[in-house]
Write an enzyme that holds these catalytic residues in place. Sequence first.
Site, mmCIF file in Angstrom:
data_model
loop_
_atom_site.group_PDB
_atom_site.id
_atom_site.type_symbol
_atom_site.label_atom_id
_atom_site.label_comp_id
_atom_site.label_asym_id
_atom_site.label_seq_id
_atom_site.Cartn_x
_atom_site.Cartn_y
_atom_site.Cartn_z
ATOM 1 N N HIS A 1 0.839 -1.206 0.000
ATOM 2 C CA HIS A 1 0.000 0.000 0.000
ATOM 3 C C HIS A 1 0.868 1.248 0.000
ATOM 4 C CE1 HIS A 1 -3.699 2.185 0.350
ATOM 5 N NE2 HIS A 1 -3.284 2.821 1.422
ATOM 6 N N HIS B 1 0.932 5.561 -1.302
ATOM 7 C CA HIS B 1 0.552 6.778 -2.022
ATOM 8 C C HIS B 1 1.872 7.527 -2.189
ATOM 9 C CE1 HIS B 1 -3.539 5.823 -0.732
ATOM 10 N NE2 HIS B 1 -3.119 5.801 0.511
ATOM 11 N N GLN C 1 2.880 11.137 -1.051
ATOM 12 C CA GLN C 1 2.899 11.501 0.373
ATOM 13 C C GLN C 1 4.302 11.402 0.981
ATOM 14 O OE1 GLN C 1 -0.320 9.597 2.522
ATOM 15 N NE2 GLN C 1 -1.832 10.276 1.035
ATOM 16 N N HIS D 1 -11.695 3.828 -3.712
ATOM 17 C CA HIS D 1 -10.935 4.442 -2.619
ATOM 18 C C HIS D 1 -11.369 3.945 -1.246
ATOM 19 C CE1 HIS D 1 -10.101 7.483 0.488
ATOM 20 N NE2 HIS D 1 -8.980 7.660 -0.162
ATOM 21 N N HIS E 1 -9.523 1.017 0.879
ATOM 22 C CA HIS E 1 -9.335 1.428 2.280
ATOM 23 C C HIS E 1 -10.598 1.043 3.040
ATOM 24 C CE1 HIS E 1 -6.757 5.057 0.805
ATOM 25 N NE2 HIS E 1 -5.944 4.237 1.411
ATOM 26 N N HIS F 1 -5.882 -1.485 5.860
ATOM 27 C CA HIS F 1 -6.092 -1.104 7.270
ATOM 28 C C HIS F 1 -6.975 -2.140 7.979
ATOM 29 C CE1 HIS F 1 -3.984 2.512 6.381
ATOM 30 N NE2 HIS F 1 -4.921 2.969 5.579
ATOM 31 N N ASP G 1 2.251 2.968 3.022
ATOM 32 C CA ASP G 1 1.139 3.923 2.944
ATOM 33 C C ASP G 1 1.596 5.379 2.784
ATOM 34 O OD1 ASP G 1 -1.297 5.187 3.135
ATOM 35 O OD2 ASP G 1 -1.913 4.282 5.011
#
Length: 453
Positions: A56, A58, A61, A205, A231, A268, A319
């Site tokens: 996972h 992104h 970020q 999402h 998620h 998660h 993440d």
Amino acid sequence: MSSLFAHHVLLPQGWTSNVRLHWNTSGELSQIELNTSAQIHENQAQFVVPGMTNLHSHAFQRAMAGMTEMAGEGKDSFWTWRDLMYRYALHITPKQLQAIAAQLYAECLRHGYTAVCEFHYLHRDQDGSFYARPAEMAECVIAAAEQTGMGISMLPVLYSYADFGEHALRHDQRRFSTNVAEIMQLIEALDGKRNGQVEVGVAPHSLRAASMSQIRELVAALPAARPIHIHIAEQQKEVDACIAYSGKRPVELLLDSGLLNERWCLVHATHLNKAEVQGIASSGAVAGICTTTEGNLGDGFFDLPDYIEASGRFGIGSDSHVSQSPVEELRWLEYGQRLRLQGRNIASVTGQRKVGDFLYQSALQGGAQASGRKLGQLATGYRADMVVLDDAHPNLAGISSADLLNTWIFAGNDNLVRDVYVGGKLAVQNGKHLQQDEIQAAYGTCMRSLRSL
Ligand code: ZN
């Protein structure tokens, strides 16, 4: 170079000595030669383990890591963090995204990740319109993976609503906006990129941002066997909102849809009741645990002991990239449980009492499944994704392979990864990524620009 002699290697049957691993030009293992001996001039390694999947990510970020650790006026939470993240996300250009992703993937490779599942939702231009090539942002992330040698499962994210009940997106969510038809067009546009190193799946999402009818439509339209990530149940507030909207908890709602199976990764899945723990485990889906981000955002603890008891499958992801190390993810997965339960050696089963071995092997299998690619084991037909540990490091002096994973995961913070092969190609040598200098230079330029905003 298309073979490596391993004095000790973690094979599917366990640690094995004196093995030669061969791979073909497409980067797949073609032969595992057992009970052999090293030739004087051949490529050799003392300890070899399969590379880990980071299930996972992104990527953008990574650029914010460390920048949101200051208390605000009121009580800070996931939701106040998200507002900051949005402000940042609105500025990133395709070129900057590629520089950030390349830096991230090079770091992840240096720590032993050899594959990533990229949960990609930064689709549109800053003004909210699509780029001339609608898949341009996703293409930049794939280009970063190709540049660094990282294997990738690109997951274009369906993001249509601001909350349960199909609320219109906020203005600061305009870059994420997509409907099912647009996502299918993105997937088709990326199809030509698929090869041994690149897969393309999809990610609704969350149940906040995609409706159940959209998710059904998406799953029906997606080519068979492609991975599907979502998620789910990350925050208690999300669970409460889902109950208020539907009368059901988020995982309960997904389970009742009948859609869940081995193609799914539930990212998660922090807030579960006992039935949901059983339900995910029985569905064959993978729970995507992102310990360091969950800790950073104050999400809560995954119910690991009950989930292991139910034979649930899991993998790890970084993440938001407050960490780029599988060691830290796995270590804190265990430490979180020890702190929560005031006990020790939680992640283990009757057949595997060594916590490091249980965690690493479980995350290899779960991560591989979530990637939709042939990963996670050093066996014929699988990718030649191999991590060579630094046998010259004092932590590994005189060690037996049986103690290696526990020592790697639980003894200190030096990076013990020496060399990394992905699809048989060397990406990291002596702890350094082969293009590290140019990748860092481009990232530096990007960050000086972003920090001056
Ligand atoms: Zn996420």
